[in-house]
Scaffold this active site. Structure first.
Site, PDB file in Angstrom:
ATOM      1  N   CYS A   1       0.955  -1.195  -0.142  1.00  9.40           N
ATOM      2  CA  CYS A   1       0.230  -0.155  -0.093  1.00  9.40           C
ATOM      3  C   CYS A   1       0.815   0.898  -0.142  1.00  9.40           C
ATOM      4  CB  CYS A   1      -1.148   0.072   1.405  1.00  9.40           C
ATOM      5  SG  CYS A   1      -1.928  -0.899   0.987  1.00  9.40           S
TER       6      CYS A   1
ATOM      7  N   HIS B   1      -9.873   3.085  -2.422  1.00 16.50           N
ATOM      8  CA  HIS B   1      -7.709   2.536  -1.899  1.00 16.50           C
ATOM      9  C   HIS B   1      -7.224   2.017  -2.914  1.00 16.50           C
ATOM     10  CE1 HIS B   1      -4.563   1.166   0.486  1.00 16.50           C
ATOM     11  NE2 HIS B   1      -4.910   0.311   0.935  1.00 16.50           N
TER      12      HIS B   1
END
Length: 354
Positions: A82, A310
């Site tokens: 991420c 996301h």
């Protein structure tokens, strides 16, 4: 050598199997790279992209060529999960700071819709622990006694802030249309978010506190920034720091990275005007706020990943984009972007508005 961010662009954010259901990660990144390159009077020295679940290969090189960037410009791809998009920007800053480059386009891209990976990768050996991200978020909430209500309240705040940003047109100048789409898919939906959040069921374990509404979705998007050694209005890169923590609670990992960054710069949390911390889970933001003493009104003021989405490899770059536009609009001095990654790795970068 000092490093400046002088431009930032992104695609709209799509929901998995939504508006970009057939658009690959490289096809998302190419228009962003093209848009940034058009504003340069000279070619970039490097194109760097973060990517997590893509088809493999060097997606930065592929995206660059699809964007029409001359073959003489190299590119490379980063995977720090991420944190990948933020790591790409960090590496671009390092290249410029060392004198190895003068202009870099850096960011990230992700297409959950077209990803060939059916399951998550392995982030930590079984002897240490390698939970699913949702279960890991539950463990952090349980360890820190962060309630369902606290998570839901923060999620509602994120959704409301995002809706306010859409209404105010704050994102219009940063979005590059792709495949005929110029708005985030989330912006196209009007939902009774407070009622939905309250009614949502635990998503990862029976009786748990993490739901589909206080956790982020699976998304498609690309985002990148232009970095240079020539002083220009925008953001100056001040410093960065990465730190590792327990892989069983990766949502806690932004905190040690931020603490390391603040120690390096001699600043305190109260010196920072605005924080962009990736909202993979509401519990991540609540934990960082409590541990670092940051009020919610300084965190993700335009809404974050809970509402917007996301897109793993792009998310870190989108935090920097938020700082780029938001700090100029609000006349702020210092901003920090931070991400927590699978495997228990946090990354944080400090910027100053120029």
């Amino acid at each position: 050598m000092t490093v400046y961010i002088i431009d930032a662009k992104r695609t709209p954010v799509g929901i998995k199997n939504g508006i970009f259901s057939t658009v690959g990660a490289a096809q998302l990144a190419a228009p962003v790279i093209e848009s940034l390159a058009e504003q340069l009077t000279q070619l970039p020295d490097e194109v760097i992209l973060g990517n997590v679940t893509g088809p493999g290969g060097n997606i930065a090189r592929l995206s660059s060529l699809l964007a029409g960037i001359p073959q003489s410009v190299p590119g490379f791809t980063v995977d720090r999960q991420c944190s990948s998009g933020l790591e790409a920007i960090r590496l671009g800053a390092a290249l410029i700071g060392s004198g190895e480059a003068e202009r870099v386009i850096a960011g990230g891209c992700e297409s959950s819709s077209t990803s060939p990976r059916p399951e998550k990768a392995i982030f930590s050996p079984p002897s240490i622990g390698d939970p699913e991200m949702g279960i890991a978020a539950e463990w952090l909430a349980d360890r820190e006694s962060i309630s369902r209500k606290e998570q839901d309240d923060y999620a509602v705040l994120s959704y409301k802030r995002y809706a306010e940003s859409i209404t105010a047109g704050r994102f219009l100048q940063e979005i590059v249309p792709v495949a005929g789409h110029a708005l985030d898919e989330a912006a196209l939906k009007s939902r009774p978010i407070e009622r939905m959040t309250a009614r949502a069921k635990a998503a990862f374990q029976p009786g748990g506190t993490v739901t589909a509404l206080n956790a982020s979705a699976f998304n498609d998007a690309a985002c990148a920034v232009t970095m240079t050694s020539i002083k220009s209005p925008g953001l100056q890169v001040i410093a960065s720091a990465a730190a590792g923590t327990d892989p069983n609670v990766p949502a806690a990992s932004p905190v040690p990275a931020i603490e390391k960054l603040l120690a390096k710069t001699g600043l305190s949390a109260s010196d920072i005007d605005v924080w962009e911390i990736n909202e993979a889970f509401a519990v991540k933001i609540i934990y960082a706020s409590q541990k670092l003493g940051i009020p919610f009104d300084k965190i993700n003021p335009d809404g974050g990943g809970l509402a917007l989405g996301h897109p793993y490899g792009a998310s870190g770059a989108m935090l920097v984009l938020r700082l780029f536009y938001g700090m100029q609009r609000r006349n702020e001095r210092y901003g920090i972007a931070a991400v927590g990654s699978a495997g228990g790795i946090g990354l944080a970068m400090l910027f100053e508005r120029i």
